[in-house]
Scaffold this motif. Sequence first.
Motif, PDB file in Angstrom:
ATOM      1  N   SER A 165      10.044  13.458 -17.149  1.00 39.44           N
ATOM      2  CA  SER A 165       8.927  13.933 -16.331  1.00 39.44           C
ATOM      3  C   SER A 165       8.744  15.424 -16.531  1.00 39.44           C
ATOM      4  CB  SER A 165       9.179  13.636 -14.846  1.00 39.44           C
ATOM      5  OG  SER A 165      10.334  14.317 -14.381  1.00 39.44           O
ATOM      6  N   GLU A 166       7.512  15.884 -16.402  1.00 44.12           N
ATOM      7  CA  GLU A 166       7.224  17.309 -16.491  1.00 44.12           C
ATOM      8  C   GLU A 166       6.019  17.652 -15.639  1.00 44.12           C
ATOM      9  OE1 GLU A 166       6.293  18.627 -20.412  1.00 44.12           O
ATOM     10  OE2 GLU A 166       4.534  17.362 -20.626  1.00 44.12           O
TER      11      GLU A 166
ATOM     12  N   GLY B 206      -6.467   7.668  -1.309  1.00 43.40           N
ATOM     13  CA  GLY B 206      -7.118   8.731  -0.553  1.00 43.40           C
ATOM     14  C   GLY B 206      -6.210   9.352   0.496  1.00 43.40           C
ATOM     15  N   GLY B 207      -6.640  10.510   0.990  1.00 42.78           N
ATOM     16  CA  GLY B 207      -5.929  11.172   2.069  1.00 42.78           C
ATOM     17  C   GLY B 207      -4.791  12.061   1.644  1.00 42.78           C
ATOM     18  N   LEU B 208      -4.742  12.468   0.389  1.00 43.67           N
ATOM     19  CA  LEU B 208      -3.657  13.324  -0.098  1.00 43.67           C
ATOM     20  C   LEU B 208      -4.212  14.612  -0.694  1.00 43.67           C
ATOM     21  CD1 LEU B 208      -1.546  10.533  -1.788  1.00 43.67           C
ATOM     22  CD2 LEU B 208      -1.068  11.641   0.390  1.00 43.67           C
ATOM     23  N   ARG B 209      -3.669  15.734  -0.265  1.00 43.87           N
ATOM     24  CA  ARG B 209      -4.165  17.025  -0.735  1.00 43.87           C
ATOM     25  C   ARG B 209      -3.324  17.621  -1.859  1.00 43.87           C
ATOM     26  NH1 ARG B 209      -6.089  20.301   4.719  1.00 43.87           N
ATOM     27  NH2 ARG B 209      -7.621  18.747   5.414  1.00 43.87           N
ATOM     28  N   GLN B 210      -2.039  17.275  -1.903  1.00 45.18           N
ATOM     29  CA  GLN B 210      -1.190  17.812  -2.955  1.00 45.18           C
ATOM     30  C   GLN B 210      -0.051  16.848  -3.252  1.00 45.18           C
ATOM     31  OE1 GLN B 210      -0.152  21.388  -0.543  1.00 45.18           O
ATOM     32  NE2 GLN B 210       1.965  20.880  -1.133  1.00 45.18           N
ATOM     33  N   LEU B 211       0.605  17.099  -4.370  1.00 48.48           N
ATOM     34  CA  LEU B 211       1.643  16.202  -4.838  1.00 48.48           C
ATOM     35  C   LEU B 211       2.987  16.470  -4.166  1.00 48.48           C
ATOM     36  CD1 LEU B 211       0.793  16.424  -8.649  1.00 48.48           C
ATOM     37  CD2 LEU B 211       0.416  14.426  -7.199  1.00 48.48           C
ATOM     38  N   ALA B 212       3.713  15.413  -3.926  1.00 46.66           N
ATOM     39  CA  ALA B 212       5.093  15.508  -3.463  1.00 46.66           C
ATOM     40  C   ALA B 212       5.979  15.745  -4.693  1.00 46.66           C
ATOM     41  CB  ALA B 212       5.466  14.218  -2.739  1.00 46.66           C
ATOM     42  N   PRO B 213       7.293  15.864  -4.540  1.00 49.01           N
ATOM     43  CA  PRO B 213       8.184  16.006  -5.705  1.00 49.01           C
ATOM     44  C   PRO B 213       7.998  14.873  -6.711  1.00 49.01           C
ATOM     45  CG  PRO B 213       9.364  16.541  -3.710  1.00 49.01           C
ATOM     46  CD  PRO B 213       8.021  16.007  -3.273  1.00 49.01           C
ATOM     47  N   LYS B 214       8.232  15.163  -7.980  1.00 44.91           N
ATOM     48  CA  LYS B 214       7.957  14.223  -9.070  1.00 44.91           C
ATOM     49  C   LYS B 214       8.643  12.869  -8.888  1.00 44.91           C
ATOM     50  CE  LYS B 214       9.184  16.981 -12.472  1.00 44.91           C
ATOM     51  NZ  LYS B 214       9.355  18.298 -11.800  1.00 44.91           N
ATOM     52  N   GLU B 215       9.904  12.859  -8.520  1.00 45.19           N
ATOM     53  CA  GLU B 215      10.630  11.603  -8.384  1.00 45.19           C
ATOM     54  C   GLU B 215      10.051  10.740  -7.264  1.00 45.19           C
ATOM     55  OE1 GLU B 215      15.200   9.941  -7.688  1.00 45.19           O
ATOM     56  OE2 GLU B 215      14.825  12.099  -7.936  1.00 45.19           O
TER      57      GLU B 215
ATOM     58  N   VAL C 236       0.853  -1.191   0.000  1.00 41.88           N
ATOM     59  CA  VAL C 236       0.000   0.000   0.000  1.00 41.88           C
ATOM     60  C   VAL C 236       0.877   1.224   0.000  1.00 41.88           C
ATOM     61  CG1 VAL C 236      -1.820   1.219   1.233  1.00 41.88           C
ATOM     62  CG2 VAL C 236      -1.726  -1.270   1.275  1.00 41.88           C
ATOM     63  N   PHE C 237       0.451   2.254  -0.719  1.00 43.85           N
ATOM     64  CA  PHE C 237       1.213   3.488  -0.755  1.00 43.85           C
ATOM     65  C   PHE C 237       1.439   4.019   0.660  1.00 43.85           C
ATOM     66  CE2 PHE C 237      -0.822   4.514  -5.066  1.00 43.85           C
ATOM     67  CZ  PHE C 237       0.279   3.976  -5.728  1.00 43.85           C
ATOM     68  N   SER C 238       2.514   4.706   0.815  1.00 47.63           N
ATOM     69  CA  SER C 238       2.781   5.395   2.078  1.00 47.63           C
ATOM     70  C   SER C 238       2.362   6.841   1.913  1.00 47.63           C
ATOM     71  CB  SER C 238       4.270   5.345   2.401  1.00 47.63           C
ATOM     72  OG  SER C 238       4.570   6.182   3.477  1.00 47.63           O
ATOM     73  N   PRO C 239       1.231   7.272   2.491  1.00 44.98           N
ATOM     74  CA  PRO C 239       0.759   8.646   2.321  1.00 44.98           C
ATOM     75  C   PRO C 239       1.797   9.666   2.702  1.00 44.98           C
ATOM     76  CG  PRO C 239      -0.954   7.307   3.309  1.00 44.98           C
ATOM     77  CD  PRO C 239       0.292   6.474   3.274  1.00 44.98           C
ATOM     78  N   SER C 240       2.636   9.356   3.725  1.00 50.42           N
ATOM     79  CA  SER C 240       3.625  10.343   4.146  1.00 50.42           C
ATOM     80  C   SER C 240       4.671  10.566   3.075  1.00 50.42           C
ATOM     81  CB  SER C 240       4.280   9.875   5.441  1.00 50.42           C
ATOM     82  OG  SER C 240       4.934   8.633   5.239  1.00 50.42           O
ATOM     83  N   ALA C 241       4.923   9.538   2.212  1.00 50.85           N
ATOM     84  CA  ALA C 241       5.918   9.705   1.166  1.00 50.85           C
ATOM     85  C   ALA C 241       5.412  10.558   0.040  1.00 50.85           C
ATOM     86  CB  ALA C 241       6.334   8.342   0.633  1.00 50.85           C
ATOM     87  N   LEU C 242       4.077  10.568  -0.159  1.00 52.61           N
ATOM     88  CA  LEU C 242       3.501  11.352  -1.242  1.00 52.61           C
ATOM     89  C   LEU C 242       3.058  12.725  -0.790  1.00 52.61           C
ATOM     90  CD1 LEU C 242       1.304   8.615  -2.961  1.00 52.61           C
ATOM     91  CD2 LEU C 242       3.336   9.723  -3.880  1.00 52.61           C
ATOM     92  N   PHE C 243       2.744  12.887   0.513  1.00 48.84           N
ATOM     93  CA  PHE C 243       2.159  14.125   1.010  1.00 48.84           C
ATOM     94  C   PHE C 243       3.233  15.111   1.426  1.00 48.84           C
ATOM     95  CE2 PHE C 243       0.557  16.656   4.571  1.00 48.84           C
ATOM     96  CZ  PHE C 243      -0.476  17.313   3.933  1.00 48.84           C
TER      97      PHE C 243
END
Length: 249
Positions: free
Chosen positions: A185-186, A151-160, A4-11
């Motif tokens: 990536s862009e 779910g649970g993410l409001r914005q994107l983390a850095p592209k990489e 499962v994704f780690s929300p903290s890594a994406l948020f």
Amino acid sequence: MATVFSPSALFTTTTTTTASSPTTTTTTTTPTSNKPHLSIRSTTKLHLPNITTTALTAAALAAATIISTTTPPALAAEPYATYYGTAASAANYGGYGGNSDKKASAEYIYDIPEGWKERLVSKVEKGTNGTDSEFYNPKKRTEKEYLTFLGGLRQLAPKEAVLNNLALSDVNLQDLIAGADSVNSEETKDEKGQVYYVYEIDSASAHSLISVTCAKNKLYAHFVMAPAAEWKKDQETLKHIHESFKTVG
């Protein structure tokens, strides 16, 4: 075992204010690349032999029959259909495809090429890796598009970081990145200012286009995958379905 994704890594809690005009930043990483009517005018007076009225009438009727049975070519069929995705949670997943009106409750849309088939996503799969929908080319089953969400993410983390975390629950994506000749990536914005990350991964065996965005406290990732040989033949269609993805509502 699904990961499962780690929300903290994406948020990320960092908020960036960007000018209203569209901006694009690009980063390239190479891992270790009805026929016209012709008017005919007669200028010669013909002297016809004595022909009975009955014969002339029969000839005229035959000509009229030929003309009346000529039909214009049929219009081309619409090459794409629009898919309306609801991104409902596994707990609210009403079997295969749900029970509600998808168009009315859609959270995202994308185009499906004519003739492509839907692969029904199980409730278990939806709950483990977030796959919400998938379509494939029945003539080339490895040529496909699908969408995952978290779910649970409001914005994107850095592209990489976003790409690496998407790969955690997608073995095929992991393998593609590991053997990639290039990963581009862009960052783009739509007319409403919503940010999208766009990735293009190219390898000797396959090609992938990925579009990722956040909306309604969810992260949506739309994937287009094809073997390298099919990418060369069908890239116009594959690019179209990639660019057709967007969130709605």
